[in-house]
Design a protein around this motif. Structure first.
Motif, PDB file in Angstrom:
ATOM      1  N   SER A  35      38.798  16.144  21.128  1.00 24.82           N
ATOM      2  CA  SER A  35      38.630  16.602  19.570  1.00 24.82           C
ATOM      3  C   SER A  35      37.229  16.092  18.899  1.00 24.82           C
ATOM      4  CB  SER A  35      39.732  15.641  18.716  1.00 24.82           C
ATOM      5  OG  SER A  35      40.052  16.046  17.599  1.00 24.82           O
ATOM      6  N   ASP A  36      37.098  17.275  17.824  1.00 28.19           N
ATOM      7  CA  ASP A  36      35.850  17.248  16.827  1.00 28.19           C
ATOM      8  C   ASP A  36      35.250  16.001  16.232  1.00 28.19           C
ATOM      9  OD1 ASP A  36      35.754  19.618  18.398  1.00 28.19           O
ATOM     10  OD2 ASP A  36      36.555  20.465  16.905  1.00 28.19           O
ATOM     11  N   VAL A  37      34.118  15.509  15.836  1.00 29.11           N
ATOM     12  CA  VAL A  37      33.684  14.277  15.674  1.00 29.11           C
ATOM     13  C   VAL A  37      32.601  14.206  14.881  1.00 29.11           C
ATOM     14  CG1 VAL A  37      34.085  12.794  17.048  1.00 29.11           C
ATOM     15  CG2 VAL A  37      31.337  13.628  17.865  1.00 29.11           C
ATOM     16  N   ALA A  91      28.798  18.545  17.915  1.00 26.82           N
ATOM     17  CA  ALA A  91      28.677  19.139  17.258  1.00 26.82           C
ATOM     18  C   ALA A  91      29.617  21.328  16.568  1.00 26.82           C
ATOM     19  CB  ALA A  91      26.832  19.940  17.169  1.00 26.82           C
ATOM     20  N   GLU A  92      30.610  20.628  17.267  1.00 28.41           N
ATOM     21  CA  GLU A  92      31.698  21.989  17.088  1.00 28.41           C
ATOM     22  C   GLU A  92      31.764  22.482  15.882  1.00 28.41           C
ATOM     23  OE1 GLU A  92      34.583  24.730  16.089  1.00 28.41           O
ATOM     24  OE2 GLU A  92      33.668  22.944  13.971  1.00 28.41           O
ATOM     25  N   GLU A  93      30.590  22.102  14.707  1.00 26.72           N
ATOM     26  CA  GLU A  93      30.802  23.088  13.060  1.00 26.72           C
ATOM     27  C   GLU A  93      28.974  23.882  14.012  1.00 26.72           C
ATOM     28  OE1 GLU A  93      32.324  23.412  11.231  1.00 26.72           O
ATOM     29  OE2 GLU A  93      33.336  21.552  11.334  1.00 26.72           O
ATOM     30  N   GLY A 151      33.949  16.916   5.203  1.00 27.94           N
ATOM     31  CA  GLY A 151      33.682  17.839   4.239  1.00 27.94           C
ATOM     32  C   GLY A 151      35.133  18.789   5.567  1.00 27.94           C
ATOM     33  N   GLU A 152      35.432  18.746   6.755  1.00 23.33           N
ATOM     34  CA  GLU A 152      35.757  19.976   7.416  1.00 23.33           C
ATOM     35  C   GLU A 152      37.054  18.835   8.160  1.00 23.33           C
ATOM     36  OE1 GLU A 152      36.035  23.035   8.914  1.00 23.33           O
ATOM     37  OE2 GLU A 152      36.809  22.499  10.718  1.00 23.33           O
ATOM     38  N   GLY A 153      37.226  17.061   7.837  1.00 20.79           N
ATOM     39  CA  GLY A 153      38.666  16.235   8.292  1.00 20.79           C
ATOM     40  C   GLY A 153      37.846  15.671   9.865  1.00 20.79           C
ATOM     41  N   HIS A 154      37.081  16.291  10.797  1.00 15.88           N
ATOM     42  CA  HIS A 154      36.721  16.048  12.014  1.00 15.88           C
ATOM     43  C   HIS A 154      36.504  14.439  12.397  1.00 15.88           C
ATOM     44  CE1 HIS A 154      35.063  20.530  13.672  1.00 15.88           C
ATOM     45  NE2 HIS A 154      35.949  19.720  12.919  1.00 15.88           N
ATOM     46  N   ASN A 155      36.836  13.736  11.548  1.00 16.99           N
ATOM     47  CA  ASN A 155      37.021  12.467  11.486  1.00 16.99           C
ATOM     48  C   ASN A 155      37.974  11.673  12.038  1.00 16.99           C
ATOM     49  OD1 ASN A 155      38.663  13.247   8.420  1.00 16.99           O
ATOM     50  ND2 ASN A 155      38.253  10.988   8.152  1.00 16.99           N
ATOM     51  N   THR A 162      43.163  18.832  19.925  1.00 18.06           N
ATOM     52  CA  THR A 162      43.412  18.702  18.531  1.00 18.06           C
ATOM     53  C   THR A 162      42.827  18.697  18.126  1.00 18.06           C
ATOM     54  OG1 THR A 162      45.529  17.429  17.414  1.00 18.06           O
ATOM     55  CG2 THR A 162      43.162  15.837  18.990  1.00 18.06           C
ATOM     56  N   HIS A 163      43.603  19.997  16.616  1.00 14.97           N
ATOM     57  CA  HIS A 163      42.451  19.521  15.716  1.00 14.97           C
ATOM     58  C   HIS A 163      43.410  19.945  13.576  1.00 14.97           C
ATOM     59  CE1 HIS A 163      39.765  21.908  12.257  1.00 14.97           C
ATOM     60  NE2 HIS A 163      38.898  21.651  12.944  1.00 14.97           N
ATOM     61  N   VAL A 164      42.341  19.021  12.938  1.00 21.92           N
ATOM     62  CA  VAL A 164      42.593  18.644  11.481  1.00 21.92           C
ATOM     63  C   VAL A 164      43.762  20.287  11.342  1.00 21.92           C
ATOM     64  CG1 VAL A 164      41.047  18.784  10.763  1.00 21.92           C
ATOM     65  CG2 VAL A 164      42.712  17.648   9.424  1.00 21.92           C
TER      66      VAL A 164
HETATM   67 ZN   LIG Z   1      36.491  22.587  12.898  1.00 20.72          ZN
END
Ligand SMILES: [Zn+2]
Length: 543
Positions: A115-117, A180-182, A143-147, A205-207
Motif C-alpha cells: 500500500s502507498d505511503v 512516491a506513488e503520487e 490529501g489522498e489518504g495514503h496514511n 490495497t488503496h483507500v
Molecule cells: Zn493513491
C-alpha cells in the motif's frame, strides 16, 4: 525471473496431476480449519483496533511526500521488526523504500501485501474539520489518504501470522510500501529490481470511500512522466540580451507546441506539465530551464507515441532558441492495471462477509457537512458495499488517472482492495481528501479493510485452489494477447531527489505535530479538535 519459473513449474504440476490417477480433489480441497480460523481472524483483527488507529494517525501526522518517507519507514519497520519480520531498507535503489518478510515452514506460497505511503504537497489540514483549516498552511499532508493502507496490511498480517505459528501453516508474508506513488515513481523499479521475485499473489490495497475490488482491465490510463532540461547561455537581460540564449524560451515553446498537439490527440489522453526550473531572476537570461510532463493514454503503445512526439518537440524548441536539450529523464511510469479474477472473486466474497463499518451519527453528519462544503451531492457515507467490478473496454475509454500498481499487475497475480476509510465527494489530491483521514471514519474503515485482508490471506494459504487458479488466469487469459514491456529502461534510476527541498523546508516545522500515542488516545485529542467540527451542521433527515 523466478515468477516465470514458478509459472512453468505450476503448469507442470497441474499436468502431472491431471495425467495420474491420483485423486486430484486432494490437492484442491480446502483445509478443514479454514472456516474456523477465518472466524477467529476477524476477532483477532478487531482486538487490534487500537493499533489500526495508531498507525493511521501516526502516518497522517508525518505527512511525508514521495521519496522522502523516512519517518514512515522508521516507524513501520520498527513495528514489523518487533513482530519478527526481517527488514530490508533501501530496496530498489530508493532510500525510503523497504520490505518486511516473515516465513513459516516451507515458506510457500508467498503473499505480498502493499500500500502507498506518500502524501500531497500543500494539502496539510486539521483532521475532523469540514472546511479549509491547515495545521501548517502550505505544508504537505495526506490529501489522498495514503496514511491508512499500511495499517490495513500490517494488522491483517500480524493476526494471520499468529494463526500460522499456532496452527503450523506454511507460507511467507511480504509487506511493502508504495513509494512516491503520487509521482508514479516507485513500483516499476520494485518490479525491475526483483523485489517481488517468488511472490505468488500481490494483495494491494488503496483507500476509497467504499469497499470494492475488480478484475480484468481497469479504467484509467497508462503513464510516462519525464523531465526535459534545456541549457542556453546567460546575459544581462537589459544591456546585452542579444548575447543570451534562453532555456526558458525553449521550455515555453515546447509547452506551446504541446498545446497545439493536444487538439490532435484522442479523447482518453491526459497530459499536464509544470515548470520546475524557469530561471533565477528576470534580469539574467535563464541558462537552464526544466519542464516536467505527464503523458497518459490507455496503453503502452499510445503513451509511448506521446512521449516520442514530445522528444521531437524538445529538439524543435532547442533549434528555435539556439539552446540544447541537456537531459530527458524518465522519472515515473505506470502500466494500465489488470487485476486477477480468481483473487478478486475471493476478496469480494470476504468484503461481503465483513460489510461496511457501523457509521455513527457524527460520522454521517461530518460527511454531509463536508459534501455541502464541496458543493456536491450530500450523500453521507455508503450503506452497501460495491459489486464485484469487471473489465473495462479500453476502446471506449474516456481516460483517467493512473497507478503504478499496473506494472506489478502485469508481472504476477494482483488485485487492489479499496476499503472505506474516506468520504465520497472530494476532488482528489486536495486538503479535502485528508480531513477524514485521522478520524473515526478512517479508523473504522481501515479496521474493516484489515479484516478483509486477513480473510483473503487465509484463503490463499489454506483453500488449496486460489493460488493455482490465479496463475492459470494470469498466464492463459491476462497474458494471452499482451506482453509487458516496461516504460523504464535497464539504466533508468529512481528519482530519489523528488520532494527533497520541500521536505527540507517543512520536516522540522511539522515534527512538533507528530502524533504521540503515549500521551493521547487519538491524534484528534492531541490537536484538541472536537469531532466533528463543521461550519453549518446539515440536517440529518434532509435528503
Ligand atoms: Zn493513491
Amino acid at each position: 525471473m523466478r515468477h516465470l519459473w514458478l509459472t512453468s513449474c505450476r503448469c507442470l504440476i497441474a499436468l502431472v496431476l491431471a495425467a495420474t490417477t491420483l485423486p486430484t480433489a486432494v490437492a484442491a480441497q480446502a483445509d478443514p480449519r479454514l472456516e474456523r480460523l477465518k472466524t477467529e481472524a476477524l476477532a483477532m483483527v478487531e482486538q487490534r483496533s487500537e493499533m489500526v488507529q495508531e498507525i493511521v494517525d501516526m502516518l497522517f501526522s508525518f505527512g511525508e511526500l514521495g521519496m522522502q518517507e523516512f519517518e514512515t519507514q522508521r516507524y513501520l519497520t520498527g513495528i514489523l521488526r518487533e513482530n519478527g519480520f526481517d527488514i530490508e531498507l533501501g530496496v530498489a535503489g530508493m532510500p525510503s523504500a523497504w520490505t518486511a518478510r516473515w516465513s513459516h515452514g516451507a515458506g510457500e506460497p508467498v503473499i505480498a501485501l502493499g500500500s502507498d505511503v506518500d502524501g500531497i504537497p500543500q494539502s496539510n489540514q486539521k483532521p475532523g474539520v469540514a472546511y479549509r483549516d491547515p495545521i501548517l498552511p502550505m505544508a504537505p499532508g495526506h490529501g489522498e489518504g495514503h496514511n491508512s493502507g499500511q495499517a490495513v496490511n500490517i494488522v491483517a498480517a500480524l493476526a494471520v501470522k499468529e494463526l500460522m505459528e499456532r496452527e503450523n501453516i506454511d507460507g511467507t508474508l511480504l509487506i511493502w510500501p508504495g513509494i512516491a506513488e503520487e509521482q508514479l515513481a516507485g513500483k516499476a523499479f520494485f518490479v525491475r529490481d526483483g523485489v517481488f521475485e517468488g511472490v505468488d499473489v500481490n494483495l494491494f490495497t488503496h483507500v476509497g470511500s467504499n469497499f470494492g475490488v475488480s478484475w480484468g482491465q481497469s479504467g484509467g490510463n497508462a503513464l510516462v512522466s519525464a523531465l526535459f532540461r534545456f541549457t542556453g547561455e546567460t546575459a544581462h537581460s537589459a544591456s546585452a540580451p542579444w548575447r543570451g540564449r534562453s532555456a526558458l524560451d525553449a521550455v515555453m515553446l515546447m509547452a506551446q507546441a504541446w498545446e497545439f498537439k493536444r487538439e490532435h490527440l484522442r479523447p482518453p489522453e491526459r497530459s499536464h506539465y509544470v515548470i520546475v526550473d524557469g530561471g533565477d531572476q528576470p534580469n539574467v537570461v535563464p541558462q537552464t530551464a526544466t519542464i516536467w510532463f505527464f503523458f497518459r493514454e490507455v496503453d503502452y503503445e499510445r503513451t509511448m507515441e506521446m512521449y516520442e512526439a514530445a522528444k521531437q518537440m524538445a529538439q524543435g524548441a532547442a533549434l528555435m532558441t539556439g539552446t540544447e536539450v541537456d537531459t530527458i529523464q524518465t522519472i515515473g511510469s505506470a502500466w494500465g492495471r489488470h487485476f486477477n479474477r480468481p483473487v478478486a472473486e475471493v476478496t469480494h466474497a470476504n468484503i461481503s462477509r465483513v460489510g461496511l463499518p457501523a457509521w455513527s451519527e457524527d460520522d454521517v453528519m461530518f460527511a454531509r457537512a463536508f459534501q455541502r462544503e464541496m458543493g456536491v451531492n450530500e450523500q453521507g457515507l455508503p450503506s452497501e458495499v460495491n459489486d464485484l467490478g469487471g473489465p473495462t473496454d479500453l476502446s471506449r475509454s474516456t481516460g483517467g488517472g493512473s497507478d503504478d500498481i499496473g506494472d506489478v499487475s502485469w508481472n504476477m497475480p494482483t488485485v487492489t482492495l479499496n476499503y472505506p476509510a474516506n468520504m465520497p465527494g472530494g476532488p482528489g489530491h486536495n486538503w479535502a481528501n485528508g480531513i477524514a483521514m485521522a478520524t473515526p471514519i478512517a479508523h473504522k474503515g481501515s479496521l474493516a479493510g484489515a479484516k478483509v485482508q486477513a480473510l483473503t490471506l487465509l484463503d490463499l494459504f489454506l483453500d488449496g485452489t486460489t493460488v493455482d487458479a490465479a496463475w492459470s488466469y494470469f498466464n492463459d487469459e491476462q497474458l494471452a494477447e499482451t506482453t509487458y514491456t516496461p516504460f523504464i529502461s535497464e539504466t533508468d534510476q529512481p528519482a530519489i531527489f523528488l520532494n527533497e527541498e520541500i521536505m527540507a523546508e517543512w520536516r522540522e516545522r511539522m515534527r512538533p505535530y507528530y502524533y504521540d500515542p503515549s500521551r493521547f488516545d487519538t491524534y484528534l485529542e492531541q490537536l484538541g479538535i472536537t469531532y466533528p467540527t463543521v461550519r453549518r451542521p446539515p440536517t440529518l433527515q434532509q435528503q
